[in-house]
Design a protein around this motif. Structure first.
Motif, PDB file in Angstrom:
ATOM      1  N   PRO A   1       0.806  -1.230   0.000  1.00 40.35           N
ATOM      2  CA  PRO A   1       0.000   0.000   0.000  1.00 40.35           C
ATOM      3  C   PRO A   1       0.834   1.271   0.000  1.00 40.35           C
ATOM      4  N   SER A   2       0.419   2.224  -0.813  1.00 40.89           N
ATOM      5  CA  SER A   2       1.125   3.497  -0.887  1.00 40.89           C
ATOM      6  C   SER A   2       0.975   4.271   0.416  1.00 40.89           C
ATOM      7  N   LEU A   3       1.913   5.159   0.661  1.00 40.90           N
ATOM      8  CA  LEU A   3       2.029   5.968   1.879  1.00 40.90           C
ATOM      9  C   LEU A   3       2.382   5.141   3.110  1.00 40.90           C
ATOM     10  N   CYS A   4       2.589   3.850   2.938  1.00 43.41           N
ATOM     11  CA  CYS A   4       2.981   2.995   4.066  1.00 43.41           C
ATOM     12  C   CYS A   4       4.380   2.417   3.870  1.00 43.41           C
TER      13      CYS A   4
ATOM     14  N   ASN B   1      -6.099   5.785   0.366  1.00 43.87           N
ATOM     15  CA  ASN B   1      -4.986   5.593   1.303  1.00 43.87           C
ATOM     16  C   ASN B   1      -5.506   5.402   2.724  1.00 43.87           C
ATOM     17  N   ASN B   2      -6.477   4.495   2.848  1.00 43.64           N
ATOM     18  CA  ASN B   2      -7.134   4.258   4.135  1.00 43.64           C
ATOM     19  C   ASN B   2      -6.222   3.652   5.185  1.00 43.64           C
ATOM     20  N   MET B   3      -5.126   3.036   4.738  1.00 41.86           N
ATOM     21  CA  MET B   3      -4.234   2.381   5.696  1.00 41.86           C
ATOM     22  C   MET B   3      -3.285   3.358   6.373  1.00 41.86           C
TER      23      MET B   3
ATOM     24  N   ASP C   1      -5.969   5.160  -4.320  1.00 40.67           N
ATOM     25  CA  ASP C   1      -4.750   5.560  -3.607  1.00 40.67           C
ATOM     26  C   ASP C   1      -3.805   6.398  -4.450  1.00 40.67           C
ATOM     27  N   GLN C   2      -3.667   6.041  -5.731  1.00 43.98           N
ATOM     28  CA  GLN C   2      -2.668   6.728  -6.553  1.00 43.98           C
ATOM     29  C   GLN C   2      -3.060   8.149  -6.894  1.00 43.98           C
ATOM     30  N   ARG C   3      -4.337   8.443  -6.912  1.00 46.76           N
ATOM     31  CA  ARG C   3      -4.796   9.756  -7.388  1.00 46.76           C
ATOM     32  C   ARG C   3      -4.155  10.924  -6.638  1.00 46.76           C
TER      33      ARG C   3
END
Length: 381
Positions: free
Chosen positions: A83-86, A203-205, A354-356
Protein backbone atom coordinates in the motif's frame (compact mmCIF):
# COMPACT_ATOMS: atom_id res chain seq x y z
CA UNK A 1 23.90 4.79 -18.52
CA UNK A 2 23.12 1.10 -18.03
CA UNK A 3 20.00 0.11 -16.10
CA UNK A 4 20.61 -3.61 -16.24
CA UNK A 5 20.13 -4.78 -12.67
CA UNK A 6 23.27 -5.74 -10.79
CA UNK A 7 23.55 -9.04 -8.96
CA UNK A 8 23.02 -7.21 -5.65
CA UNK A 9 19.88 -5.50 -6.95
CA UNK A 10 18.49 -8.80 -8.24
CA UNK A 11 19.09 -10.41 -4.85
CA UNK A 12 17.34 -7.54 -3.05
CA UNK A 13 14.31 -7.70 -5.33
CA UNK A 14 14.13 -11.50 -5.05
CA UNK A 15 14.29 -11.20 -1.27
CA UNK A 16 11.47 -8.64 -1.34
CA UNK A 17 9.31 -10.94 -3.47
CA UNK A 18 9.97 -13.81 -1.07
CA UNK A 19 8.88 -11.72 1.94
CA UNK A 20 5.71 -10.60 0.18
CA UNK A 21 4.85 -14.10 -1.09
CA UNK A 22 5.52 -15.69 2.28
CA UNK A 23 3.30 -13.14 4.00
CA UNK A 24 0.47 -13.62 1.48
CA UNK A 25 -0.67 -10.11 2.41
CA UNK A 26 -3.34 -9.35 -0.20
CA UNK A 27 -6.32 -10.37 1.96
CA UNK A 28 -4.68 -8.63 4.91
CA UNK A 29 -4.34 -5.41 2.88
CA UNK A 30 -8.02 -5.62 1.92
CA UNK A 31 -8.95 -5.94 5.58
CA UNK A 32 -6.70 -3.04 6.61
CA UNK A 33 -8.09 -0.90 3.80
CA UNK A 34 -11.67 -1.70 4.80
CA UNK A 35 -11.02 -1.03 8.50
CA UNK A 36 -8.72 1.99 7.98
CA UNK A 37 -5.92 0.22 9.84
CA UNK A 38 -2.16 0.53 9.42
CA UNK A 39 -0.67 -2.69 7.91
CA UNK A 40 1.67 -3.34 10.82
CA UNK A 41 2.07 -7.06 10.08
CA UNK A 42 3.48 -6.34 6.61
CA UNK A 43 5.66 -3.55 7.98
CA UNK A 44 7.12 -5.88 10.61
CA UNK A 45 7.98 -8.47 7.95
CA UNK A 46 9.89 -5.92 5.87
CA UNK A 47 11.66 -4.50 8.92
CA UNK A 48 12.76 -7.99 9.94
CA UNK A 49 14.10 -8.56 6.42
CA UNK A 50 16.25 -5.42 6.69
CA UNK A 51 14.62 -3.17 4.10
CA UNK A 52 14.52 -0.19 6.46
CA UNK A 53 18.33 -0.03 6.51
CA UNK A 54 18.76 0.70 2.79
CA UNK A 55 20.29 4.11 2.15
CA UNK A 56 20.87 4.88 5.84
CA UNK A 57 24.57 5.65 6.56
CA UNK A 58 26.56 2.83 8.09
CA UNK A 59 27.50 4.94 11.13
CA UNK A 60 23.83 4.90 12.15
CA UNK A 61 23.41 1.16 11.59
CA UNK A 62 22.22 1.33 8.01
CA UNK A 63 23.28 -0.18 4.69
CA UNK A 64 24.80 2.24 2.17
CA UNK A 65 22.64 1.95 -0.95
CA UNK A 66 22.48 4.18 -4.01
CA UNK A 67 19.35 6.10 -4.95
CA UNK A 68 18.64 3.97 -8.03
CA UNK A 69 18.55 0.78 -5.96
CA UNK A 70 16.25 2.38 -3.37
CA UNK A 71 13.94 3.46 -6.19
CA UNK A 72 13.90 -0.04 -7.70
CA UNK A 73 13.02 -1.61 -4.34
CA UNK A 74 10.20 0.86 -3.64
CA UNK A 75 8.83 0.33 -7.16
CA UNK A 76 8.89 -3.45 -6.80
CA UNK A 77 7.11 -3.35 -3.43
CA UNK A 78 4.24 -1.36 -4.91
CA UNK A 79 4.18 -3.60 -7.99
CA UNK A 80 3.59 -6.47 -5.57
CA UNK A 81 0.60 -4.65 -4.05
CA UNK A 82 2.21 -2.95 -1.07
CA UNK A 83 0.00 0.00 0.00
CA UNK A 84 1.13 3.50 -0.89
CA UNK A 85 2.03 5.97 1.88
CA UNK A 86 2.98 2.99 4.07
CA UNK A 87 6.44 2.37 2.59
CA UNK A 88 9.02 1.73 5.30
CA UNK A 89 12.32 2.86 3.77
CA UNK A 90 12.75 6.47 4.87
CA UNK A 91 16.27 7.15 3.55
CA UNK A 92 15.17 9.81 1.07
CA UNK A 93 12.69 11.32 3.52
CA UNK A 94 15.28 11.93 6.25
CA UNK A 95 17.78 13.55 3.90
CA UNK A 96 17.06 16.96 5.46
CA UNK A 97 18.03 15.67 8.89
CA UNK A 98 21.14 13.97 7.55
CA UNK A 99 22.21 17.08 5.67
CA UNK A 100 21.21 19.85 8.07
CA UNK A 101 20.36 18.27 11.43
CA UNK A 102 22.64 18.14 14.46
CA UNK A 103 24.03 14.90 15.84
CA UNK A 104 21.29 14.47 18.44
CA UNK A 105 18.54 15.03 15.86
CA UNK A 106 20.18 12.58 13.45
CA UNK A 107 20.48 9.82 16.04
CA UNK A 108 16.85 10.15 17.14
CA UNK A 109 15.34 10.33 13.68
CA UNK A 110 17.48 7.64 12.07
CA UNK A 111 16.83 5.33 15.01
CA UNK A 112 13.10 5.48 14.29
CA UNK A 113 13.72 5.09 10.55
CA UNK A 114 15.62 1.85 11.11
CA UNK A 115 12.69 0.53 13.16
CA UNK A 116 10.35 1.14 10.22
CA UNK A 117 8.54 3.94 12.03
CA UNK A 118 7.84 7.14 10.14
CA UNK A 119 10.23 9.43 12.06
CA UNK A 120 8.36 12.68 11.56
CA UNK A 121 5.32 14.20 9.94
CA UNK A 122 6.16 17.17 7.76
CA UNK A 123 4.49 20.39 8.88
CA UNK A 124 4.48 22.34 5.62
CA UNK A 125 1.03 22.72 4.03
CA UNK A 126 -1.48 24.95 5.80
CA UNK A 127 -5.24 25.41 5.24
CA UNK A 128 -4.62 28.71 3.44
CA UNK A 129 -1.21 27.78 2.01
CA UNK A 130 -1.15 24.81 -0.36
CA UNK A 131 0.87 25.47 -3.50
CA UNK A 132 1.20 29.10 -2.36
CA UNK A 133 3.97 28.48 0.17
CA UNK A 134 4.48 32.21 0.71
CA UNK A 135 1.07 32.33 2.42
CA UNK A 136 2.32 30.11 5.25
CA UNK A 137 1.42 31.73 8.56
CA UNK A 138 2.72 29.40 11.31
CA UNK A 139 5.18 31.36 13.45
CA UNK A 140 8.25 30.59 15.53
CA UNK A 141 8.65 33.32 18.15
CA UNK A 142 11.67 33.58 20.43
CA UNK A 143 10.89 34.49 24.03
CA UNK A 144 12.94 34.11 27.22
CA UNK A 145 15.45 31.74 25.65
CA UNK A 146 12.73 29.49 24.18
CA UNK A 147 10.94 29.27 20.82
CA UNK A 148 7.12 29.12 20.67
CA UNK A 149 5.35 27.62 17.64
CA UNK A 150 1.82 28.78 16.78
CA UNK A 151 -0.29 27.89 13.74
CA UNK A 152 -2.11 25.15 11.89
CA UNK A 153 -0.72 22.52 9.52
CA UNK A 154 -2.78 20.22 7.33
CA UNK A 155 -2.45 17.06 5.24
CA UNK A 156 0.04 15.69 7.74
CA UNK A 157 0.69 12.04 6.91
CA UNK A 158 0.86 9.70 9.91
CA UNK A 159 0.63 12.49 12.49
CA UNK A 160 -0.97 9.91 14.80
CA UNK A 161 2.07 7.62 14.67
CA UNK A 162 5.07 9.83 13.93
CA UNK A 163 7.02 10.68 17.09
CA UNK A 164 8.19 14.06 15.72
CA UNK A 165 7.09 16.93 13.51
CA UNK A 166 9.48 18.70 11.16
CA UNK A 167 7.75 22.07 11.10
CA UNK A 168 8.34 24.96 8.72
CA UNK A 169 7.56 28.32 10.33
CA UNK A 170 7.87 32.07 9.79
CA UNK A 171 10.72 33.46 11.90
CA UNK A 172 9.64 37.11 11.74
CA UNK A 173 13.12 38.21 10.68
CA UNK A 174 12.84 38.92 6.94
CA UNK A 175 10.00 40.50 4.97
CA UNK A 176 10.42 38.03 2.10
CA UNK A 177 8.65 34.82 3.22
CA UNK A 178 11.03 32.50 1.39
CA UNK A 179 13.95 34.06 3.27
CA UNK A 180 12.10 33.91 6.59
CA UNK A 181 11.13 30.24 6.92
CA UNK A 182 12.94 28.11 9.50
CA UNK A 183 12.61 24.40 10.29
CA UNK A 184 12.10 23.05 13.80
CA UNK A 185 12.02 19.42 14.92
CA UNK A 186 9.96 18.68 18.03
CA UNK A 187 8.11 15.71 19.61
CA UNK A 188 4.43 15.34 18.76
CA UNK A 189 3.57 14.76 22.42
CA UNK A 190 4.61 18.25 23.49
CA UNK A 191 1.93 20.37 25.21
CA UNK A 192 0.03 22.47 22.69
CA UNK A 193 0.02 19.88 19.89
CA UNK A 194 -3.43 18.59 18.87
CA UNK A 195 -4.39 16.49 15.85
CA UNK A 196 -7.63 16.11 13.91
CA UNK A 197 -8.12 13.31 11.38
CA UNK A 198 -9.13 14.11 7.81
CA UNK A 199 -11.68 11.92 6.02
CA UNK A 200 -10.05 10.93 2.70
CA UNK A 201 -11.33 8.86 -0.23
CA UNK A 202 -8.20 6.71 -0.43
CA UNK A 203 -4.99 5.59 1.30
CA UNK A 204 -7.13 4.26 4.13
CA UNK A 205 -4.23 2.38 5.70
CA UNK A 206 -2.40 5.61 6.46
CA UNK A 207 -4.08 8.41 8.38
CA UNK A 208 -3.82 12.07 7.34
CA UNK A 209 -4.35 14.86 9.85
CA UNK A 210 -4.65 18.53 10.54
CA UNK A 211 -2.28 19.57 13.32
CA UNK A 212 -3.00 22.51 15.61
CA UNK A 213 -0.01 24.13 17.28
CA UNK A 214 -0.80 26.33 20.28
CA UNK A 215 2.26 27.90 21.91
CA UNK A 216 4.33 24.72 21.49
CA UNK A 217 7.50 25.33 23.47
CA UNK A 218 10.77 24.42 21.74
CA UNK A 219 14.43 24.80 22.51
CA UNK A 220 16.56 26.90 20.19
CA UNK A 221 18.54 23.68 19.59
CA UNK A 222 15.40 22.21 17.97
CA UNK A 223 16.22 24.34 14.91
CA UNK A 224 17.21 22.20 11.90
CA UNK A 225 19.95 23.77 9.82
CA UNK A 226 20.11 27.54 9.60
CA UNK A 227 17.52 30.05 10.67
CA UNK A 228 15.60 31.53 7.71
CA UNK A 229 17.01 28.87 5.34
CA UNK A 230 14.26 26.32 5.96
CA UNK A 231 12.45 26.72 2.64
CA UNK A 232 15.59 26.15 0.57
CA UNK A 233 16.63 23.21 2.74
CA UNK A 234 13.23 21.58 2.26
CA UNK A 235 13.13 22.16 -1.51
CA UNK A 236 16.51 20.45 -1.87
CA UNK A 237 15.17 17.41 -0.03
CA UNK A 238 11.97 17.40 -2.10
CA UNK A 239 14.05 16.72 -5.21
CA UNK A 240 15.15 13.39 -3.76
CA UNK A 241 12.01 12.48 -1.82
CA UNK A 242 9.86 12.86 -4.94
CA UNK A 243 11.74 9.92 -6.47
CA UNK A 244 10.23 7.55 -3.90
CA UNK A 245 6.77 8.89 -4.75
CA UNK A 246 7.52 8.36 -8.44
CA UNK A 247 8.69 4.82 -7.74
CA UNK A 248 5.34 4.17 -6.05
CA UNK A 249 3.59 5.53 -9.14
CA UNK A 250 5.47 3.15 -11.42
CA UNK A 251 4.92 0.22 -9.07
CA UNK A 252 1.18 0.80 -8.73
CA UNK A 253 0.88 1.13 -12.52
CA UNK A 254 2.72 -2.18 -12.98
CA UNK A 255 0.51 -3.86 -10.38
CA UNK A 256 -2.67 -2.74 -12.16
CA UNK A 257 -1.28 -3.59 -15.60
CA UNK A 258 -0.26 -7.11 -14.58
CA UNK A 259 -3.71 -7.80 -13.14
CA UNK A 260 -5.51 -6.43 -16.21
CA UNK A 261 -3.25 -8.37 -18.57
CA UNK A 262 -3.95 -11.66 -16.78
CA UNK A 263 -7.66 -10.92 -16.82
CA UNK A 264 -7.65 -10.06 -20.54
CA UNK A 265 -5.93 -13.36 -21.28
CA UNK A 266 -8.63 -15.35 -19.43
CA UNK A 267 -11.93 -13.48 -19.50
CA UNK A 268 -14.33 -14.91 -22.10
CA UNK A 269 -16.92 -12.75 -23.87
CA UNK A 270 -18.64 -13.38 -27.22
CA UNK A 271 -16.91 -16.76 -27.30
CA UNK A 272 -13.39 -15.28 -27.18
CA UNK A 273 -10.93 -14.00 -24.61
CA UNK A 274 -11.30 -10.23 -24.39
CA UNK A 275 -7.56 -9.90 -25.02
CA UNK A 276 -8.22 -10.92 -28.62
CA UNK A 277 -10.16 -7.71 -29.24
CA UNK A 278 -8.06 -4.93 -30.73
CA UNK A 279 -9.50 -2.18 -28.50
CA UNK A 280 -8.34 -4.11 -25.43
CA UNK A 281 -4.98 -4.81 -27.06
CA UNK A 282 -4.58 -1.10 -27.80
CA UNK A 283 -5.09 -0.26 -24.13
CA UNK A 284 -2.59 -2.90 -23.02
CA UNK A 285 0.03 -1.75 -25.54
CA UNK A 286 -0.32 1.91 -24.54
CA UNK A 287 -0.20 0.96 -20.86
CA UNK A 288 3.03 -0.94 -21.42
CA UNK A 289 4.58 2.00 -23.31
CA UNK A 290 3.73 4.34 -20.44
CA UNK A 291 5.25 1.98 -17.89
CA UNK A 292 8.46 1.70 -19.92
CA UNK A 293 8.64 5.49 -20.29
CA UNK A 294 8.01 6.04 -16.58
CA UNK A 295 10.74 3.61 -15.61
CA UNK A 296 13.26 5.09 -18.01
CA UNK A 297 12.68 8.67 -16.84
CA UNK A 298 12.71 7.65 -13.18
CA UNK A 299 15.85 5.50 -13.43
CA UNK A 300 17.68 8.19 -15.40
CA UNK A 301 16.85 10.80 -12.75
CA UNK A 302 18.01 8.50 -9.93
CA UNK A 303 21.19 7.73 -11.89
CA UNK A 304 21.90 11.45 -12.30
CA UNK A 305 21.45 11.96 -8.56
CA UNK A 306 23.85 9.12 -7.80
CA UNK A 307 26.40 10.60 -10.21
CA UNK A 308 26.32 14.05 -8.70
CA UNK A 309 24.33 15.73 -11.47
CA UNK A 310 21.58 18.24 -10.79
CA UNK A 311 18.04 16.83 -10.81
CA UNK A 312 16.28 20.14 -10.16
CA UNK A 313 14.44 19.96 -13.49
CA UNK A 314 14.34 16.17 -13.76
CA UNK A 315 12.58 15.68 -10.40
CA UNK A 316 9.74 17.94 -11.54
CA UNK A 317 9.49 16.24 -14.93
CA UNK A 318 9.36 12.74 -13.50
CA UNK A 319 6.92 13.76 -10.75
CA UNK A 320 4.51 15.25 -13.29
CA UNK A 321 4.81 12.45 -15.84
CA UNK A 322 4.63 9.44 -13.54
CA UNK A 323 1.69 10.90 -11.63
CA UNK A 324 -0.35 11.36 -14.80
CA UNK A 325 0.78 8.23 -16.65
CA UNK A 326 0.32 5.94 -13.64
CA UNK A 327 -3.25 7.13 -13.15
CA UNK A 328 -4.00 6.60 -16.86
CA UNK A 329 -2.60 3.05 -16.68
CA UNK A 330 -4.62 2.22 -13.56
CA UNK A 331 -7.76 3.77 -15.01
CA UNK A 332 -7.38 1.73 -18.22
CA UNK A 333 -6.78 -1.38 -16.11
CA UNK A 334 -10.08 -0.76 -14.34
CA UNK A 335 -11.79 -0.32 -17.72
CA UNK A 336 -10.43 -3.67 -18.92
CA UNK A 337 -11.62 -5.35 -15.72
CA UNK A 338 -15.11 -3.92 -16.19
CA UNK A 339 -17.51 -3.93 -13.24
CA UNK A 340 -15.38 -6.26 -11.13
CA UNK A 341 -12.61 -3.63 -11.21
CA UNK A 342 -14.89 -1.19 -9.42
CA UNK A 343 -15.43 -3.51 -6.45
CA UNK A 344 -13.36 -3.87 -3.30
CA UNK A 345 -12.69 -7.49 -4.28
CA UNK A 346 -10.34 -6.21 -6.98
CA UNK A 347 -7.22 -4.42 -5.75
CA UNK A 348 -7.23 -2.19 -8.83
CA UNK A 349 -10.03 -0.24 -7.12
CA UNK A 350 -7.66 0.45 -4.20
CA UNK A 351 -4.84 1.45 -6.55
CA UNK A 352 -7.24 3.77 -8.40
CA UNK A 353 -8.21 5.52 -5.16
CA UNK A 354 -4.75 5.56 -3.61
CA UNK A 355 -2.67 6.73 -6.55
CA UNK A 356 -4.80 9.76 -7.39
CA UNK A 357 -3.33 11.85 -4.57
CA UNK A 358 0.17 11.51 -6.04
CA UNK A 359 -0.86 14.01 -8.70
CA UNK A 360 -1.41 16.49 -5.86
CA UNK A 361 0.93 15.81 -2.92
CA UNK A 362 4.59 16.84 -2.79
CA UNK A 363 3.93 19.40 -5.50
CA UNK A 364 0.91 19.36 -7.81
CA UNK A 365 1.47 18.48 -11.45
CA UNK A 366 0.65 22.11 -12.30
CA UNK A 367 3.37 23.37 -9.95
CA UNK A 368 5.77 20.88 -11.55
CA UNK A 369 5.13 22.66 -14.87
CA UNK A 370 5.93 25.96 -13.18
CA UNK A 371 9.17 24.79 -11.55
CA UNK A 372 10.47 22.87 -14.55
CA UNK A 373 9.18 25.35 -17.14
CA UNK A 374 10.86 28.43 -15.72
CA UNK A 375 14.11 26.48 -15.24
CA UNK A 376 14.04 25.31 -18.86
CA UNK A 377 13.54 28.89 -20.08
CA UNK A 378 16.38 30.09 -17.85
CA UNK A 379 18.64 27.39 -19.33
CA UNK A 380 17.87 28.62 -22.85
CA UNK A 381 18.64 32.27 -22.11
Amino acid sequence: MDFKKTEEQELLLDSLKTVMERGNFEDYFKECDRNHEYPQKAVDALVEAGFTTLGIPEEFGGTPTDTLTQVMVAEEAHALGYPSLCWINFATEVDDILTFGNKEQQEKILGYALEGKKPFTLGFTEPQAGSDSAAMATTATKRDGKVYINGNKTFNTSADRAPYMLCVCRSGVNESPYKDFSMYLFPMDRPGVAIEKLDKIGNNMCGTYEVHLDDVECEESDLVGEECKGFYQLMKNFEVERLTICAANVGMARCAYDEALRYAAQRMQFGKIIGSFQLVQEKLVDMRIKIENMQNLLYKTAWKKDNGESIMIDSSLVKRYTGQAAFEVIDDAMQIMGGIGYTHDCRISRLWRDQRVYRIMAGTEEIMVHTAGRALIKEAQ
